[in-house]
Write an enzyme that holds these catalytic residues in place. Sequence first.
Site, PDB file in Angstrom:
ATOM      1  CB  CYS A   1      39.332 -48.437  22.425  1.00  0.00           C
ATOM      2  SG  CYS A   1      39.877 -47.200  21.226  1.00  0.00           S
TER       3      CYS A   1
ATOM      4  CB  CYS B   1      44.705 -46.633  19.405  1.00  0.00           C
ATOM      5  SG  CYS B   1      43.043 -46.104  19.878  1.00  0.00           S
TER       6      CYS B   1
ATOM      7  CB  CYS C   1      31.748 -37.291  30.750  1.00  0.00           C
ATOM      8  SG  CYS C   1      30.316 -36.732  29.871  1.00  0.00           S
TER       9      CYS C   1
END
Length: 180
Positions: free
Chosen positions: A96, A148, A168
């Site tokens: 991330c 988060c 995706c």
Amino acid sequence: MKFRYILAGFALTGLILIVAATVFENRAGSAQSTQQLKVFSVEKGEYVMTEKVIKPELEWKRLLTPEQFHIMREKGTERAFTGKYADHHDHGVYRCAGCDLDLFYSKDKFESGTGWPSFTSPVAPENIQTLSDKSLFVTRTEVLCSRCGAHLGHVFSDGPAPTGLRYCINSAALQFAALK
């Protein structure tokens, strides 16, 4: 003279309300920031406990690029075939971009022809969240970072074996870390 005292009283009341709201927000933020989460760590090869990452939108705006903020915090989408990981084939893990949580292995990445990085599965189910997304004229399943809450992309049921799923994901929501 009386008018000045009334104005001063309103100003003082307003200031007190602002301070009280700030204190309440900070306390609420402190309580939320200690929420524990069980996730899989690729580096450690096991599940670990970590804290949820909760930040005010202004801080996210400061930390992320404008494109990342639009995609990750406002649920935007990058244009197809423009992301840096759409045609990326190195060995490693995609994390991330907001909190460094391990999300997808490169071994699970495949060419979907859609113009976005596509994966058959996350590193671990606990590392992502999914929500029903009815923002367009069809119902889709949104994929979020479980640590988060960043919007990553969507998952569809038209992927290859073994899962039949296609995660995706927007390149701007990811950062790549090579593995040895």
